[in-house]
Design an enzyme around this catalytic site. Structure first.
Site, PDB file in Angstrom:
ATOM      1  N   SER A  83       0.799  -1.236   0.000  1.00 58.61           N
ATOM      2  CA  SER A  83       0.000   0.000   0.000  1.00 58.61           C
ATOM      3  C   SER A  83       0.826   1.279   0.000  1.00 58.61           C
ATOM      4  CB  SER A  83      -0.916   0.015   1.201  1.00 58.61           C
ATOM      5  OG  SER A  83      -2.032  -0.781   0.939  1.00 58.61           O
ATOM      6  N   LYS A  86       0.513   3.391  -2.923  1.00 61.76           N
ATOM      7  CA  LYS A  86      -0.673   4.224  -3.167  1.00 61.76           C
ATOM      8  C   LYS A  86      -0.346   5.714  -3.142  1.00 61.76           C
ATOM      9  CE  LYS A  86      -3.778   0.710  -1.270  1.00 61.76           C
ATOM     10  NZ  LYS A  86      -4.349   0.167  -0.031  1.00 61.76           N
ATOM     11  N   TYR A 207      -2.634  -2.726 -10.561  1.00 60.70           N
ATOM     12  CA  TYR A 207      -2.634  -2.499  -9.113  1.00 60.70           C
ATOM     13  C   TYR A 207      -1.850  -3.594  -8.364  1.00 60.70           C
ATOM     14  CZ  TYR A 207      -4.240  -2.331  -4.301  1.00 60.70           C
ATOM     15  OH  TYR A 207      -4.264  -2.321  -2.943  1.00 60.70           O
ATOM     16  N   TYR A 259      -4.640   4.089   7.384  1.00 63.22           N
ATOM     17  CA  TYR A 259      -5.952   3.415   7.428  1.00 63.22           C
ATOM     18  C   TYR A 259      -6.791   3.915   8.592  1.00 63.22           C
ATOM     19  CZ  TYR A 259      -2.752   0.338   4.954  1.00 63.22           C
ATOM     20  OH  TYR A 259      -1.785  -0.148   4.150  1.00 63.22           O
ATOM     21  N   VAL A 277       1.110  -3.715   3.808  1.00 67.15           N
ATOM     22  CA  VAL A 277       1.063  -5.007   4.497  1.00 67.15           C
ATOM     23  C   VAL A 277       2.337  -5.839   4.275  1.00 67.15           C
ATOM     24  CG1 VAL A 277      -1.444  -5.205   4.659  1.00 67.15           C
ATOM     25  CG2 VAL A 277      -0.276  -6.059   2.610  1.00 67.15           C
TER      26      VAL A 277
HETATM   27  N1  GLN Z   1      -1.888  -5.333  -2.185  1.00 70.40           N
HETATM   28  C1  GLN Z   1      -2.525  -5.193  -0.922  1.00 70.40           C
HETATM   29  C2  GLN Z   1      -4.041  -5.280  -1.032  1.00 70.40           C
HETATM   30  O1  GLN Z   1      -4.600  -4.708  -1.882  1.00 70.40           O
HETATM   31  C3  GLN Z   1      -2.099  -3.893  -0.301  1.00 70.40           C
HETATM   32  C4  GLN Z   1      -2.782  -3.644   1.024  1.00 70.40           C
HETATM   33  C5  GLN Z   1      -1.933  -2.948   2.006  1.00 70.40           C
HETATM   34  O2  GLN Z   1      -0.724  -2.889   1.936  1.00 70.40           O
HETATM   35  N2  GLN Z   1      -2.576  -2.472   3.052  1.00 70.40           N
HETATM   36  O3  GLN Z   1      -4.679  -5.950  -0.278  1.00 70.40           O
END
Ligand code: GLN
Length: 621
Positions: A83, A86, A207, A259, A277
């Site tokens: 993430s 992003k 993605y 988050y 994550v």
């Molecule tokens: N690729 C992961 C997902 O879409 C990224 C989520 C994350 O890092 N919080 O679930």
């Protein structure tokens, strides 16, 4: 040169204090030792491949915006960015297609929900680009703009943020693609709401791939530092995306980067950040540094447990909350003076010196310092308006590191007002390439009321010349000044003068001639009858410019070696008297010697008084 300071601490195990050199590295080292033993949290396993990570891995890297790296622990261990991508893809989308398109599809409100929530806002748009829905929409925007090149565009942009070519972890990509039904659900929801206009599975592939880009803790620290440096990678110097895109990405990181822990995070740590994550967290202190942590054990929000602890403790210990700031704006004014305190290095003939001394307040100089932002320049504009208007207002930028757009607006407005009051406004040392001056340079181009000189001294000299002209003095370099008007030969009778004159001969030098070289034996005195010479230190620093009627090389009377270079700035005519002949003559004419030495003392004393004023000016601040 960008330096890397690495703690010798081996990975994964708590160690004895490491022998590290700088206080910051020692502190990071201590954090690493303190938290390496924390084993709370769990590996992400909803993407099966991520559950293979080594839970002991733990690295911390901090990169300052001058490109210095500190690193402790497993900073070279690769992990997938997840993430964290992003924030950077959002900045890229803004940069690529502009804010209207991006903001039309993705909101900027915190969602208060888990990153993978299958929910849109009341307008059927993702809440923000830091949760999966917004990030998938963002990948969709890039896909719409770049088609098959979408992923490569993202990979290259991330590589520029990191300052090295980044690859993809194919196994993680396949693993998430095989199990990513939740994200697929989000993708189709976005399509049904017309947020995604192209092929959903192609967008999801972009993605998933962007999430599988491999980075290490150092990479994300550099990426964070690039955000903190208005989009300029502090190691490569490359402008990766436009500053406005960076500011908007950092804004959403501030409100939503962590988050459903985002509120708590900004309250406690006070820095824009983004986690993934894969175990990474990137945090940015705008205008100071980027921090990257890596430890794959995650808490219930999906944030790295050790990473959170590192950030919280670092921020708490050094008071790094970005809203807990103050600054001394007045320190941006390094010096504020007129000609009575410091004039140019041009030596003036007595009549010119007199004109200038009587009008020393007609030239005012403001030397600025540091980073000039809105309030600093507001303070400068208040200073510019103070006191009677001079003829010349010189504002020097050589000690400044940049000037913002807002500050530029205030400054230009103040200049315009001054110019309307009949003041000639001059800026110096602004023709630098640095991006931090871009807006100012552009405003200068459009302005007709500001003159620019590369050097402060040049601007002061030019202003002095204008004053001399305006008040009746003539600055005529072709004029010849007879030997009798030399200050060093003052009070010699006409007979004495002709005896001294007969000791030497008149010589011509071409423009550019190197008349005296530093380090040589001092063997003659030069009386400048016509033209202009510059006295320079071997470093190239100009000490003085002399015009006809002045002497140079006169320290030969006291010093056996030349301490400076002298160059002809025009074709010149000199009367050159050999030192040996003068000494011999003085032996038989002690009265003349006394007169000359007394004159020399007066010249030196005047020079000393001027130098003292400069010392005073420099030490006052
Ligand atoms: N690729 C992961 C997902 O879409 C990224 C989520 C994350 O890092 N919080 O679930």
């Amino acid at each position: 040169m960008n330096k890397i300071e690495r703690s010798p601490l081996p990975s994964t195990v708590a160690q004895q204090p490491a022998d590290t050199s700088s206080p910051l590295l020692r502190f990071l080292d201590e954090l690493h030792r303190n938290y390496a033993g924390e084993t709370g949290g769990a590996l992400a396993d909803y993407i099966p491949e991520l559950s293979k990570a080594n839970p002991d891995h733990f690295g911390i890297s901090l990169v300052s915006i001058d490109g210095h790296t500190y690193e402790v622990g497993d900073t070279q261990v690769p992990f997938t960015i997840q993430s964290i991508s992003k924030a950077f893809v959002f900045a890229l989308a803004l940069d690529l297609v502009g804010p209207e398109v991006v903001e039309g599809k993705i909101g900027v409100e915190p969602s208060g929900e888990a990153f993978n929530a299958i929910r849109l806002n009341a307008q059927n748009r993702p809440f923000n680009a830091m949760v999966n829905a917004g990030a998938i929409a963002c990948s969709g925007i890039i896909h719409e703009a770049k088609g098959e090149e979408a992923f490569e565009t993202i990979r290259q942009a991330m590589s520029r943020f990191a300052g090295r070519d980044l690859d993809v972890d194919e196994a993680v990509f396949q693993s998430e693609r095989a199990t990513g039904d939740r994200n697929r659900a989000i993708g189709y929801l976005l399509k049904s709401s017309s947020v995604i206009g192209t092929d959903v599975s192609a967008v999801l592939d972009v993605y998933f791939r962007q999430c599988s880009i491999l980075v290490n803790a150092h990479d994300i620290a550099v990426m964070g530092a690039t955000l903190g440096n208005r989009g300029v990678n502090p190691i490569t110097g490359e402008q990766v995306v436009a500053p406005y895109a960076v500011a908007r990405a950092l804004s959403v990181m501030t409100s939503s980067g962590m988050y459903d822990y985002a509120g708590e995070w900004i309250y406690r740590v006070g820095l824009p950040a983004k986690s993934g994550v894969g175990g990474g967290i990137v945090a940015t202190f705008p205008s100071q540094f980027g921090l990257g942590t890596f430890s794959p054990l995650l808490d219930s929000h999906g944030n790295s447990t050790r990473g959170i602890k590192v950030c919280e403790t670092l921020s708490d210990h050094f008071n790094l909350h970005m809203l807990n700031r103050t600054s001394n704006i007045q320190s941006c004014l390094f010096a504020d003076y007129d000609l009575s305190k410091s004039s140019s290095r041009r030596s003036r003939r007595p009549d010119e010196a007199e004109i200038l001394a009587e009008r020393s307040d007609k030239v005012r100089v403001l030397e600025l310092f540091g980073a000039l932002a809105f309030t600093e320049v507001d303070y400068v504009t208040r200073k510019l308006a103070e006191g009677p208007a001079p003829h010349f207002m010189i504002v020097d930028f050589r000690r400044t590191s940049g000037i913002t757009g807002a500050a530029t607006k205030l400054m230009m407005d103040a200049f315009k007002t001054l110019s309307g009051r009949g003041v000639t406004v001059i800026v110096t040392a602004v023709d630098r390439k640095a991006a931090a001056f871009a807006e100012f340079r552009a405003a200068m181009k459009d302005s007709t009321f500001v003159r620019s000189f590369p050097l402060l001294d040049e601007a002061i000299e030019w202003s002095e010349d204008q004053i001399v002209y305006r008040y009746g003095g003539a600055v005529d370099f072709s004029q010849t000044v007879p030997l009798g008007e030399q200050a060093l030969l003052k009070e010699l009778t006409p007979e004495e003068l002709s005896l001294v004159s007969a000791l030497g001969e008149t010589r011509n030098f071409d423009n550019g001639a190197h008349i005296i070289a530093a380090g040589e034996t001092s063997d003659s005195l030069y009386f400048l009858l016509r033209g202009l010479v510059s006295v320079k230190l071997p470093t190239g620093v100009r000490l003085a410019t002399l015009t006809s009627g002045m002497v140079f090389g006169e320290l030969a009377l006291l010093e056996p070696r030349r301490s400076a270079d002298v160059f002809a700035d025009t074709p010149i005519v000199c009367h050159v008297i050999p030192l040996a002949a003068l000494h011999q003559f003085c032996g038989g004419n002690p009265k003349i010697e006394t007169k000359i030495m007394l004159n020399l003392s007066r010249l030196l004393s005047a020079r000393l008084i001027r130098a003292n004023k400069k010392v005073d000016l420099l030490s006052a601040n």
